[in-house]
Motif scaffolding. Structure first.
Motif, PDB file in Angstrom:
ATOM      1  N   GLY A 257      64.381  76.325  29.413  1.00  0.00           N
ATOM      2  CA  GLY A 257      64.483  74.893  29.194  1.00  0.00           C
ATOM      3  C   GLY A 257      64.098  74.053  30.389  1.00  0.00           C
ATOM      4  O   GLY A 257      64.147  74.496  31.536  1.00  0.00           O
ATOM      5  N   THR A 258      63.726  72.803  30.103  1.00  0.00           N
ATOM      6  CA  THR A 258      63.432  71.813  31.134  1.00  0.00           C
ATOM      7  C   THR A 258      64.048  70.488  30.688  1.00  0.00           C
ATOM      8  O   THR A 258      63.965  70.123  29.516  1.00  0.00           O
ATOM      9  CB  THR A 258      61.915  71.681  31.370  1.00  0.00           C
ATOM     10  OG1 THR A 258      61.672  70.795  32.459  1.00  0.00           O
ATOM     11  CG2 THR A 258      61.174  71.172  30.146  1.00  0.00           C
ATOM     12  N   LEU A 259      64.673  69.792  31.620  1.00  0.00           N
ATOM     13  CA  LEU A 259      65.423  68.583  31.294  1.00  0.00           C
ATOM     14  C   LEU A 259      64.514  67.361  31.301  1.00  0.00           C
ATOM     15  O   LEU A 259      63.787  67.116  32.260  1.00  0.00           O
ATOM     16  CB  LEU A 259      66.555  68.390  32.298  1.00  0.00           C
ATOM     17  CG  LEU A 259      67.394  67.118  32.145  1.00  0.00           C
ATOM     18  CD1 LEU A 259      68.112  67.104  30.804  1.00  0.00           C
ATOM     19  CD2 LEU A 259      68.393  67.011  33.295  1.00  0.00           C
ATOM     20  N   VAL A 260      64.614  66.603  30.229  1.00  0.00           N
ATOM     21  CA  VAL A 260      63.928  65.321  30.121  1.00  0.00           C
ATOM     22  C   VAL A 260      64.990  64.237  29.990  1.00  0.00           C
ATOM     23  O   VAL A 260      65.833  64.304  29.099  1.00  0.00           O
ATOM     24  CB  VAL A 260      62.989  65.284  28.905  1.00  0.00           C
ATOM     25  CG1 VAL A 260      62.417  63.877  28.715  1.00  0.00           C
ATOM     26  CG2 VAL A 260      61.875  66.298  29.076  1.00  0.00           C
ATOM     27  N   THR A 261      64.946  63.264  30.883  1.00  0.00           N
ATOM     28  CA  THR A 261      65.884  62.157  30.850  1.00  0.00           C
ATOM     29  C   THR A 261      65.107  60.855  30.733  1.00  0.00           C
ATOM     30  O   THR A 261      64.218  60.587  31.551  1.00  0.00           O
ATOM     31  CB  THR A 261      66.753  62.123  32.115  1.00  0.00           C
ATOM     32  OG1 THR A 261      67.421  63.368  32.268  1.00  0.00           O
ATOM     33  CG2 THR A 261      67.784  61.002  32.018  1.00  0.00           C
ATOM     34  N   VAL A 262      65.431  60.073  29.708  1.00  0.00           N
ATOM     35  CA  VAL A 262      64.744  58.812  29.473  1.00  0.00           C
ATOM     36  C   VAL A 262      65.752  57.683  29.668  1.00  0.00           C
ATOM     37  O   VAL A 262      66.735  57.587  28.935  1.00  0.00           O
ATOM     38  CB  VAL A 262      64.145  58.752  28.063  1.00  0.00           C
ATOM     39  CG1 VAL A 262      63.348  57.461  27.881  1.00  0.00           C
ATOM     40  CG2 VAL A 262      63.266  59.974  27.792  1.00  0.00           C
ATOM     41  N   SER A 263      65.500  56.847  30.642  1.00  0.00           N
ATOM     42  CA  SER A 263      66.408  55.735  30.920  1.00  0.00           C
ATOM     43  C   SER A 263      65.958  54.489  30.159  1.00  0.00           C
ATOM     44  O   SER A 263      64.768  54.286  29.912  1.00  0.00           O
ATOM     45  CB  SER A 263      66.457  55.447  32.414  1.00  0.00           C
ATOM     46  OG  SER A 263      65.185  55.032  32.873  1.00  0.00           O
ATOM     47  N   SER A 264      66.933  53.663  29.826  1.00  0.00           N
ATOM     48  CA  SER A 264      66.622  52.447  29.051  1.00  0.00           C
ATOM     49  C   SER A 264      66.317  51.274  29.969  1.00  0.00           C
ATOM     50  O   SER A 264      66.496  51.332  31.167  1.00  0.00           O
ATOM     51  CB  SER A 264      67.797  52.105  28.149  1.00  0.00           C
ATOM     52  OG  SER A 264      68.960  51.938  28.918  1.00  0.00           O
TER      53      SER A 264
ATOM     54  N   LYS B 221      61.907  57.463  24.160  1.00  0.00           N
ATOM     55  CA  LYS B 221      63.102  56.669  23.903  1.00  0.00           C
ATOM     56  C   LYS B 221      64.304  57.325  24.576  1.00  0.00           C
ATOM     57  O   LYS B 221      64.301  58.549  24.791  1.00  0.00           O
ATOM     58  CB  LYS B 221      63.351  56.587  22.392  1.00  0.00           C
ATOM     59  CG  LYS B 221      62.189  56.049  21.582  1.00  0.00           C
ATOM     60  CD  LYS B 221      62.496  56.122  20.097  1.00  0.00           C
ATOM     61  CE  LYS B 221      61.336  55.621  19.257  1.00  0.00           C
ATOM     62  NZ  LYS B 221      61.620  55.692  17.800  1.00  0.00           N
ATOM     63  N   PRO B 222      65.336  56.571  24.863  1.00  0.00           N
ATOM     64  CA  PRO B 222      66.540  57.182  25.458  1.00  0.00           C
ATOM     65  C   PRO B 222      67.089  58.328  24.604  1.00  0.00           C
ATOM     66  O   PRO B 222      67.615  59.305  25.159  1.00  0.00           O
ATOM     67  CB  PRO B 222      67.517  56.006  25.521  1.00  0.00           C
ATOM     68  CG  PRO B 222      66.646  54.809  25.684  1.00  0.00           C
ATOM     69  CD  PRO B 222      65.436  55.095  24.832  1.00  0.00           C
ATOM     70  N   GLU B 223      66.950  58.226  23.292  1.00  0.00           N
ATOM     71  CA  GLU B 223      67.459  59.298  22.427  1.00  0.00           C
ATOM     72  C   GLU B 223      66.637  60.579  22.497  1.00  0.00           C
ATOM     73  O   GLU B 223      67.016  61.585  21.907  1.00  0.00           O
ATOM     74  CB  GLU B 223      67.564  58.811  20.974  1.00  0.00           C
ATOM     75  CG  GLU B 223      66.314  58.169  20.428  1.00  0.00           C
ATOM     76  CD  GLU B 223      66.357  56.644  20.517  1.00  0.00           C
ATOM     77  OE1 GLU B 223      66.772  56.109  21.576  1.00  0.00           O
ATOM     78  OE2 GLU B 223      65.950  55.995  19.527  1.00  0.00           O
TER      79      GLU B 223
END
Length: 121
Positions: free
Chosen positions: A114-121, A87-89
């Motif tokens: 850390g590793t970045l996770v980005t979830v687009s809607s 989910k985007p959140e």
């Protein structure tokens, strides 16, 4: 001393899956409980999930229960986070941690970067 290196982050769409890995150096990996935490912009770092040293016990934040699965391979000194139905959140920097049985409550000896996770809607 244990060094933790996360990998597997990236940009995905809502509903997609992603698997994070955390590779640990050192011979004492199997002695530690392992956990995943995350931090979104403007928010405090929060607990996501943890797994006991043996892998026999796991714990999840309510927000990810049923969607995320933690596992570990002590022979490979690696812990995994399988994330489904993203989910985007869920967008955040995800951190790997090594510690004691109360890792969820801050019993942490080592952190990854850390590793970045980005979830687009």
């Amino acid at each position: 001393q244990v060094q933790l290196v996360e990998s597997g982050g990236g940009l995905v769409q809502a509903g997609d899956s992603l698997r994070l890995s955390c590779a640990a150096s050192g011979r004492t990996f199997s002695r530690y409980a392992m956990g995943w935490f995350r931090q979104s912009p403007g928010k405090e770092r929060e607990f996501v999930t943890s797994i006991s040293w043996s892998g026999g016990s796991t714990d999840y934040a309510d927000s990810v229960k049923g969607r995320f699965t933690i596992s570990r391979d002590n022979a490979k000194n690696t812990v995994y986070l399988q994330m489904n139905s993203l989910k985007p959140e869920d967008t955040a920097v995800y951190y790997c941690a090594a510690g004691g049985s109360a890792i969820r409550y801050g019993d942490i000896n080592y952190w990854g970067k850390g590793t970045l996770v980005t979830v687009s809607s």
